[in-house]
Design a protein around this motif. Structure first.
Motif, PDB file in Angstrom:
ATOM      1  N   ALA A 126       0.755  -1.345  -0.678  1.00 47.35           N
ATOM      2  CA  ALA A 126       0.077   0.051  -0.479  1.00 47.35           C
ATOM      3  C   ALA A 126       0.753   1.576   0.402  1.00 47.35           C
ATOM      4  N   LEU A 127       2.034   1.311   1.046  1.00 48.85           N
ATOM      5  CA  LEU A 127       2.980   2.205   0.926  1.00 48.85           C
ATOM      6  C   LEU A 127       3.406   2.846  -0.480  1.00 48.85           C
ATOM      7  N   HIS A 128       3.296   1.655  -0.881  1.00 45.78           N
ATOM      8  CA  HIS A 128       4.487   1.419  -2.848  1.00 45.78           C
ATOM      9  C   HIS A 128       2.861   2.623  -4.082  1.00 45.78           C
ATOM     10  N   ALA A 129       1.938   1.935  -3.436  1.00 47.66           N
ATOM     11  CA  ALA A 129       0.734   1.943  -4.179  1.00 47.66           C
ATOM     12  C   ALA A 129       0.081   3.780  -4.153  1.00 47.66           C
ATOM     13  N   HIS A 130       0.512   3.901  -3.091  1.00 46.15           N
ATOM     14  CA  HIS A 130      -0.731   5.324  -2.632  1.00 46.15           C
ATOM     15  C   HIS A 130       1.356   6.500  -3.023  1.00 46.15           C
ATOM     16  N   ALA A 131       2.036   6.088  -3.251  1.00 41.25           N
ATOM     17  CA  ALA A 131       3.362   7.010  -3.697  1.00 41.25           C
ATOM     18  C   ALA A 131       3.162   6.919  -4.860  1.00 41.25           C
ATOM     19  N   GLY A 132       2.588   5.920  -5.521  1.00 41.63           N
ATOM     20  CA  GLY A 132       2.877   6.123  -7.293  1.00 41.63           C
ATOM     21  C   GLY A 132       3.680   5.438  -7.684  1.00 41.63           C
ATOM     22  N   ASP A 133       3.901   3.685  -7.260  1.00 44.23           N
ATOM     23  CA  ASP A 133       4.759   2.900  -7.741  1.00 44.23           C
ATOM     24  C   ASP A 133       4.388   1.475  -7.499  1.00 44.23           C
ATOM     25  N   PRO A 134       2.439   1.314  -8.767  1.00 42.82           N
ATOM     26  CA  PRO A 134       2.702   0.307  -8.960  1.00 42.82           C
ATOM     27  C   PRO A 134       3.474  -1.093  -9.342  1.00 42.82           C
ATOM     28  N   ALA A 135       4.822  -1.093  -9.497  1.00 38.94           N
ATOM     29  CA  ALA A 135       5.007  -2.333 -10.566  1.00 38.94           C
ATOM     30  C   ALA A 135       5.547  -2.725  -8.472  1.00 38.94           C
ATOM     31  N   GLY A 136       6.333  -1.585  -8.011  1.00 40.73           N
ATOM     32  CA  GLY A 136       7.213  -2.054  -6.914  1.00 40.73           C
ATOM     33  C   GLY A 136       5.761  -2.630  -5.797  1.00 40.73           C
ATOM     34  N   ALA A 137       4.429  -2.000  -5.491  1.00 37.25           N
ATOM     35  CA  ALA A 137       3.703  -2.597  -4.907  1.00 37.25           C
ATOM     36  C   ALA A 137       2.731  -4.123  -5.639  1.00 37.25           C
ATOM     37  N   ALA A 138       2.831  -4.389  -6.919  1.00 35.97           N
ATOM     38  CA  ALA A 138       2.474  -5.954  -7.736  1.00 35.97           C
ATOM     39  C   ALA A 138       3.962  -6.579  -7.251  1.00 35.97           C
ATOM     40  N   ALA A 139       5.164  -6.200  -7.192  1.00 33.72           N
ATOM     41  CA  ALA A 139       6.214  -7.199  -6.497  1.00 33.72           C
ATOM     42  C   ALA A 139       6.077  -7.898  -5.599  1.00 33.72           C
ATOM     43  N   LEU A 140       5.545  -6.804  -4.347  1.00 32.58           N
ATOM     44  CA  LEU A 140       5.508  -7.252  -3.313  1.00 32.58           C
ATOM     45  C   LEU A 140       4.276  -8.313  -2.742  1.00 32.58           C
ATOM     46  N   ALA A 141       2.721  -7.952  -4.218  1.00 29.84           N
ATOM     47  CA  ALA A 141       1.661  -8.988  -3.897  1.00 29.84           C
ATOM     48  C   ALA A 141       2.598  -9.988  -3.998  1.00 29.84           C
ATOM     49  N   ALA A 142       2.944 -10.087  -5.349  1.00 30.38           N
ATOM     50  CA  ALA A 142       3.018 -11.647  -5.580  1.00 30.38           C
ATOM     51  C   ALA A 142       3.764 -12.058  -4.588  1.00 30.38           C
ATOM     52  N   ALA A 143       5.125 -11.972  -3.851  1.00 30.32           N
ATOM     53  CA  ALA A 143       5.734 -12.403  -3.159  1.00 30.32           C
ATOM     54  C   ALA A 143       4.723 -12.746  -1.683  1.00 30.32           C
ATOM     55  N   ASN A 144       3.703 -11.706  -1.470  1.00 27.51           N
ATOM     56  CA  ASN A 144       2.777 -12.230   0.013  1.00 27.51           C
ATOM     57  C   ASN A 144       1.916 -13.261  -1.013  1.00 27.51           C
ATOM     58  N   ARG A 145       1.081 -13.646  -2.220  1.00 27.79           N
ATOM     59  CA  ARG A 145       0.259 -14.388  -2.933  1.00 27.79           C
ATOM     60  C   ARG A 145       1.140 -16.324  -2.585  1.00 27.79           C
TER      61      ARG A 145
END
Length: 384
Positions: free
Chosen positions: A206-225
């Motif tokens: 969420a921290l990365h997405a809200h700062a305009g870094d959806p790619a970084g947020a997606a990478a973290l989401a994949a790791a959690n998945r």
């Protein structure tokens, strides 16, 4: 022949999101930044128009425009009252993503994002911060002192487990929420629920997405998945992480809701204590676990609960904004702390870690997660 027009940047999907706004203005009274500044550009309606104009290149980017976008707390209170169903959260991420492409984030934001992506490095940094905290000048202590690592392991569950669930930890919570995870284990055990904490998980993104870094947020989401694969139920403890985790991992539930559903199994000792309850924006607007929390607290005999509602509707923590713009964040926090101080309450309860860290930085009284308070008053000797 007419001169060729310069290529127009692709405005989608931002413009499609913005065009759902009917400019009715019902969002203005719900917006904390509009309530504080009384400027149209500090309202959801104003930011939607601004983001749309920037996407279509009808106005040039300016520092003033960037500041208005930066100030948004992302509380999503506007969505709760919007009659047109504007997905303001997605619009804000899209606008800040375009903003980040033409303007790199400040160094503090980059540092925070980098640490959140690296749990071991973040844990080591917070360990050093805990040791140095008492000797640091006040200006160098942006966060409360992390708790010491417990010397003893939590006790065994009071009931034979009827079900299992995994626990999402997150990033900064790894160091700050050890007592909370112990409290959750006690409550879950009494409610007949066994807990697992899978390895390999990390920041929700969420921290990365809200700062305009959806790619970084997606990478973290994949790791959690990957970390939570095979777990049917995943419990979140921070309302600010809930939506991001739920988007990337199946079976996500707010721990408060799960415990409230099993509330008949829980017994609490009476206490005449008065507590102040802060309901974070993310809890009211996203995880929507406030009713479950009220039901759990109502199970404590004689407990007095005062809900804090002063100020602008947000404490101002807003993820990293309490660190990148502390003076402005403190303005949003002040009315809540004043109400807390005059309420007669001895402890402040809040279900989001960012809010707790921010609120704790402005008061000497304890600020805790509601589950810590409930676990302290759990009556494990009385059968349910």
């Amino acid at each position: 022949m007419p001169a060729a027009r310069p290529p127009t940047p692709d405005p989608l999907p931002l413009v499609a999101l913005a065009d759902r706004c009917v400019q009715c203005g019902l969002c203005l009274p719900a917006c904390p930044t509009y309530g504080r500044d009384r400027l149209e550009a500090e309202s959801p309606r104003g930011r939607i128009a601004l983001a749309r104009a920037l996407a279509l290149a009808t106005i040039p980017p300016t520092g003033v425009a960037d500041t208005h976008l930066d100030h948004c707390l992302g509380c999503r209170s506007c969505e709760a009252v919007c009659p047109a169903g504007v997905d303001y959260g997605a619009l804000l991420v899209a606008a800040r993503s375009r903003q980040r492409q033409r303007r790199p984030p400040p160094w503090r934001q980059r540092l925070i994002e980098a640490l959140a992506r690296r749990p071991r490095l973040l844990g080591a940094a917070l360990g050093l911060y805990r040791l140095a905290h008492p000797a640091l000048p006040v200006a160098w202590r942006p966060l409360p002192q992390p708790p010491a690592r417990p010397r003893t392991a939590p006790g065994a569950p009071a009931r034979v487990p009827e079900a299992r669930a995994a626990v999402f930890v997150g990033c900064v919570a790894g160091a700050y929420e050890r007592p909370l995870r112990e409290a959750l284990a006690r409550l879950a055990g009494a409610a007949g629920l066994a807990l697992d904490t899978p390895a390999g998980q990390g920041c929700c993104g969420a921290l990365h997405a809200h700062a305009g870094d959806p790619a970084g947020a997606a990478a973290l989401a994949a790791a959690n998945r990957a970390a939570f694969a095979g777990h049917a139920t995943v419990l979140t403890l921070a309302s600010g992480c809930h939506e991001s985790v739920a988007r990337s991992v199946a079976g996500v539930r707010d721990a408060l809701e799960v415990l409230a559903e099993r509330g008949e199994r829980l017994r609490f000792r009476p206490t005449a204590q008065r507590v102040a309850l802060h309901l974070p924006c993310s809890q009211r607007n996203l995880s929507r676990s406030a009713p479950a929390l009220r039901r759990l607290l109502a199970r404590v005999p004689q407990l007095q609960v005062v809900e804090l509602d002063a100020g602008y509707g947000c404490c101002g923590a807003s993820g990293s904004q309490m660190l990148t713009d502390p003076a402005r964040a403190a303005d949003f926090r002040a009315p809540l702390l004043e109400q807390f101080a005059s309420s007669g309450a001895t402890v402040l309860l809040s279900a989001n870690i960012g809010c707790r860290l921010h609120l704790a930085g402005g008061t000497a009284l304890p600020v805790r997660h509601p589950l810590e308070f409930l676990a302290e008053h759990l009556d494990e000797e009385r059968p349910a």
